[in-house]
Design a protein around this motif. Structure first.
Motif, PDB file in Angstrom:
ATOM      1  N   ALA A 191       1.238   0.147 -18.592  1.00 48.42           N
ATOM      2  CA  ALA A 191       2.165  -0.538 -17.696  1.00 48.42           C
ATOM      3  C   ALA A 191       2.691  -1.821 -18.317  1.00 48.42           C
ATOM      4  CB  ALA A 191       1.478  -0.835 -16.369  1.00 48.42           C
ATOM      5  N   ASP A 192       1.804  -2.588 -18.956  1.00 45.95           N
ATOM      6  CA  ASP A 192       2.229  -3.836 -19.598  1.00 45.95           C
ATOM      7  C   ASP A 192       3.221  -3.565 -20.731  1.00 45.95           C
ATOM      8  OD1 ASP A 192       0.601  -5.246 -17.880  1.00 45.95           O
ATOM      9  OD2 ASP A 192      -1.009  -5.558 -19.345  1.00 45.95           O
ATOM     10  N   ARG A 193       2.967  -2.499 -21.461  1.00 49.92           N
ATOM     11  CA  ARG A 193       3.877  -2.146 -22.560  1.00 49.92           C
ATOM     12  C   ARG A 193       5.264  -1.791 -22.021  1.00 49.92           C
ATOM     13  NH1 ARG A 193       2.394   2.008 -27.501  1.00 49.92           N
ATOM     14  NH2 ARG A 193       4.508   2.303 -28.333  1.00 49.92           N
ATOM     15  N   LEU A 194       5.300  -1.036 -20.928  1.00 49.44           N
ATOM     16  CA  LEU A 194       6.590  -0.700 -20.327  1.00 49.44           C
ATOM     17  C   LEU A 194       7.261  -1.953 -19.765  1.00 49.44           C
ATOM     18  CD1 LEU A 194       5.658   2.625 -18.482  1.00 49.44           C
ATOM     19  CD2 LEU A 194       6.889   2.376 -20.656  1.00 49.44           C
ATOM     20  N   ASP A 195       6.471  -2.826 -19.163  1.00 48.94           N
ATOM     21  CA  ASP A 195       7.019  -4.086 -18.626  1.00 48.94           C
ATOM     22  C   ASP A 195       7.671  -4.928 -19.706  1.00 48.94           C
ATOM     23  OD1 ASP A 195       6.689  -4.065 -15.884  1.00 48.94           O
ATOM     24  OD2 ASP A 195       4.629  -4.818 -15.967  1.00 48.94           O
ATOM     25  N   ALA A 196       7.142  -4.829 -20.926  1.00 52.67           N
ATOM     26  CA  ALA A 196       7.644  -5.656 -22.026  1.00 52.67           C
ATOM     27  C   ALA A 196       8.952  -5.130 -22.602  1.00 52.67           C
ATOM     28  CB  ALA A 196       6.589  -5.747 -23.128  1.00 52.67           C
ATOM     29  N   ILE A 213       1.852   2.490 -12.197  1.00 48.24           N
ATOM     30  CA  ILE A 213       1.706   1.044 -12.041  1.00 48.24           C
ATOM     31  C   ILE A 213       3.030   0.347 -12.330  1.00 48.24           C
ATOM     32  CG2 ILE A 213       0.575  -1.029 -12.939  1.00 48.24           C
ATOM     33  CD1 ILE A 213      -1.878   0.753 -13.544  1.00 48.24           C
ATOM     34  N   TRP A 214       3.710   0.778 -13.395  1.00 50.14           N
ATOM     35  CA  TRP A 214       5.004   0.188 -13.735  1.00 50.14           C
ATOM     36  C   TRP A 214       5.999   0.376 -12.606  1.00 50.14           C
ATOM     37  CZ3 TRP A 214       9.928   2.242 -14.398  1.00 50.14           C
ATOM     38  CH2 TRP A 214      10.877   1.361 -14.936  1.00 50.14           C
ATOM     39  N   LEU A 215       6.050   1.580 -12.025  1.00 48.12           N
ATOM     40  CA  LEU A 215       6.958   1.833 -10.909  1.00 48.12           C
ATOM     41  C   LEU A 215       6.610   0.943  -9.718  1.00 48.12           C
ATOM     42  CD1 LEU A 215       7.258   5.734 -10.921  1.00 48.12           C
ATOM     43  CD2 LEU A 215       9.101   4.096 -11.342  1.00 48.12           C
ATOM     44  N   ALA A 216       5.319   0.839  -9.413  1.00 46.02           N
ATOM     45  CA  ALA A 216       4.906   0.003  -8.287  1.00 46.02           C
ATOM     46  C   ALA A 216       5.305  -1.452  -8.516  1.00 46.02           C
ATOM     47  CB  ALA A 216       3.396   0.116  -8.070  1.00 46.02           C
ATOM     48  N   ARG A 217       5.109  -1.932  -9.723  1.00 49.96           N
ATOM     49  CA  ARG A 217       5.511  -3.305 -10.031  1.00 49.96           C
ATOM     50  C   ARG A 217       7.016  -3.483  -9.881  1.00 49.96           C
ATOM     51  NH1 ARG A 217       2.187  -4.392 -15.691  1.00 49.96           N
ATOM     52  NH2 ARG A 217       0.074  -4.560 -14.819  1.00 49.96           N
ATOM     53  N   ALA A 218       7.773  -2.467 -10.279  1.00 51.10           N
ATOM     54  CA  ALA A 218       9.231  -2.545 -10.161  1.00 51.10           C
ATOM     55  C   ALA A 218       9.658  -2.657  -8.705  1.00 51.10           C
ATOM     56  CB  ALA A 218       9.873  -1.316 -10.805  1.00 51.10           C
ATOM     57  N   ALA A 219       8.817  -2.151  -7.802  1.00 51.22           N
ATOM     58  CA  ALA A 219       9.117  -2.229  -6.377  1.00 51.22           C
ATOM     59  C   ALA A 219       8.379  -3.376  -5.694  1.00 51.22           C
ATOM     60  CB  ALA A 219       8.759  -0.913  -5.689  1.00 51.22           C
ATOM     61  N   GLY A 220       7.814  -4.279  -6.481  1.00 49.21           N
ATOM     62  CA  GLY A 220       7.241  -5.498  -5.931  1.00 49.21           C
ATOM     63  C   GLY A 220       5.772  -5.475  -5.593  1.00 49.21           C
ATOM     64  N   ILE A 269       0.839  -1.197   0.000  1.00 49.81           N
ATOM     65  CA  ILE A 269       0.000   0.000   0.000  1.00 49.81           C
ATOM     66  C   ILE A 269       0.874   1.248   0.000  1.00 49.81           C
ATOM     67  CG2 ILE A 269      -1.692   1.325   1.325  1.00 49.81           C
ATOM     68  CD1 ILE A 269      -2.812  -1.386   2.314  1.00 49.81           C
ATOM     69  N   ALA A 270       1.930   1.233   0.801  1.00 55.29           N
ATOM     70  CA  ALA A 270       2.837   2.380   0.840  1.00 55.29           C
ATOM     71  C   ALA A 270       3.471   2.623  -0.526  1.00 55.29           C
ATOM     72  CB  ALA A 270       3.919   2.158   1.900  1.00 55.29           C
ATOM     73  N   VAL A 271       3.922   1.569  -1.175  1.00 54.41           N
ATOM     74  CA  VAL A 271       4.511   1.687  -2.513  1.00 54.41           C
ATOM     75  C   VAL A 271       3.510   2.303  -3.484  1.00 54.41           C
ATOM     76  CG1 VAL A 271       5.256   0.341  -4.535  1.00 54.41           C
ATOM     77  CG2 VAL A 271       6.218  -0.150  -2.274  1.00 54.41           C
ATOM     78  N   GLN A 272       2.244   1.875  -3.380  1.00 58.03           N
ATOM     79  CA  GLN A 272       1.222   2.363  -4.301  1.00 58.03           C
ATOM     80  C   GLN A 272       0.693   3.741  -3.910  1.00 58.03           C
ATOM     81  OE1 GLN A 272      -1.362  -1.079  -6.012  1.00 58.03           O
ATOM     82  NE2 GLN A 272      -0.559  -1.829  -4.054  1.00 58.03           N
ATOM     83  N   ASN A 273       1.079   4.230  -2.743  1.00 56.18           N
ATOM     84  CA  ASN A 273       0.831   5.628  -2.404  1.00 56.18           C
ATOM     85  C   ASN A 273       1.932   6.527  -2.934  1.00 56.18           C
ATOM     86  OD1 ASN A 273      -1.530   5.066  -1.032  1.00 56.18           O
ATOM     87  ND2 ASN A 273      -0.604   5.092   0.996  1.00 56.18           N
ATOM     88  N   ILE A 274       3.149   6.027  -2.937  1.00 51.43           N
ATOM     89  CA  ILE A 274       4.289   6.823  -3.385  1.00 51.43           C
ATOM     90  C   ILE A 274       4.343   6.912  -4.909  1.00 51.43           C
ATOM     91  CG2 ILE A 274       6.813   6.982  -3.429  1.00 51.43           C
ATOM     92  CD1 ILE A 274       6.809   5.551  -0.695  1.00 51.43           C
ATOM     93  N   ALA A 275       4.204   5.792  -5.595  1.00 49.50           N
ATOM     94  CA  ALA A 275       4.404   5.737  -7.045  1.00 49.50           C
ATOM     95  C   ALA A 275       3.560   6.749  -7.821  1.00 49.50           C
ATOM     96  CB  ALA A 275       4.151   4.319  -7.562  1.00 49.50           C
TER      97      ALA A 275
END
Length: 210
Positions: A177-182, A154-161, A113-119
């Motif tokens: 986000a999926d495009r950046l992930d790819a 979303i991409w940043l949050a995923r990068a932080a787990g 939750i903290a990660v998704q508040n910061i991102a």
């Protein structure tokens, strides 16, 4: 309005992006009264100083590491924050400083939750959502600038787990986000090095995505 857009709007309305209060842990201080003379517990990692109320000291190593992971996902020179503060310290948001409410009651998810508040603060989601609010409720599709800001968060949050689902469930944002992930990480960082200032100002464009 599509069900996807509506769901996203509800999620965004509920997500506490910049904290003005906090949810208590069993050890947390009183949430309304300002404590005087509190010395915060702080740790610096990845160029980001993270501070919490002493009552939440056990959370500091995990929160500090999460903030460092978010910073490391951004290209050098465009890291938009240098400090993360627990809202129960009563510090004010400022350029380079984010203040978040730690959801310590949820022992299994408070870090995510903290990660998704910061991102979202790093990609200007709240600013962009406010600027384009009318379009969010009048169209079946997200404005591109909102999709890019949310997708980047979303991409940043995923990068932080974290999974990023608290940021947005809109198809357009998830597709960004999926495009950046790819793409390779260095290619995404190269893109963000020139695009992030515009994304934060709600000027992101789908045509510029890598």
């Amino acid at each position: 309005m599509s069900a996807t857009i509506a769901a996203s709007a509800v999620v965004l309305a509920l997500a506490p992006l910049v904290a003005t209060g906090a949810v208590a842990t069993h050890r947390a201080p009183h949430l309304v009264a300002r404590e005087q003379g509190v010395t915060p517990d702080c740790r610096t990692a990845g160029g980001v100083r993270t501070c919490v109320h002493p009552a939440r000291a056990p959370m500091l190593p995990v929160l500090s590491a999460a903030a460092a992971e978010l910073a490391s996902a951004l290209p050098p020179g465009v890291v938009a924050f240098r400090e993360v503060d627990d809202s129960t310290l009563w510090t004010d948001p400022a350029p380079g400083r984010l203040v978040i409410a730690l959801q310590g009651h949820d022992r299994s998810r408070w870090r995510d939750i903290a990660v998704q508040n910061i991102a979202p603060e790093l990609t200007g989601v709240s600013t962009c959502r406010n600027e384009r609010m009318g379009e969010l409720y009048q169209s079946d599709r997200l404005p591109d600038s909102v999709a890019v800001a949310q997708g980047g968060a979303i991409w940043l949050a995923r990068a932080a787990g974290a999974d990023g689902r608290m940021i947005s469930l809109a198809d357009e944002s998830v597709q960004v986000a999926d495009r950046l992930d790819a793409r390779p990480e260095d290619q995404v960082k190269s893109y963000l090095s020139w695009a992030l200032p515009g994304i934060v100002e709600c000027q992101g464009e789908l045509t510029g995505l890598p």
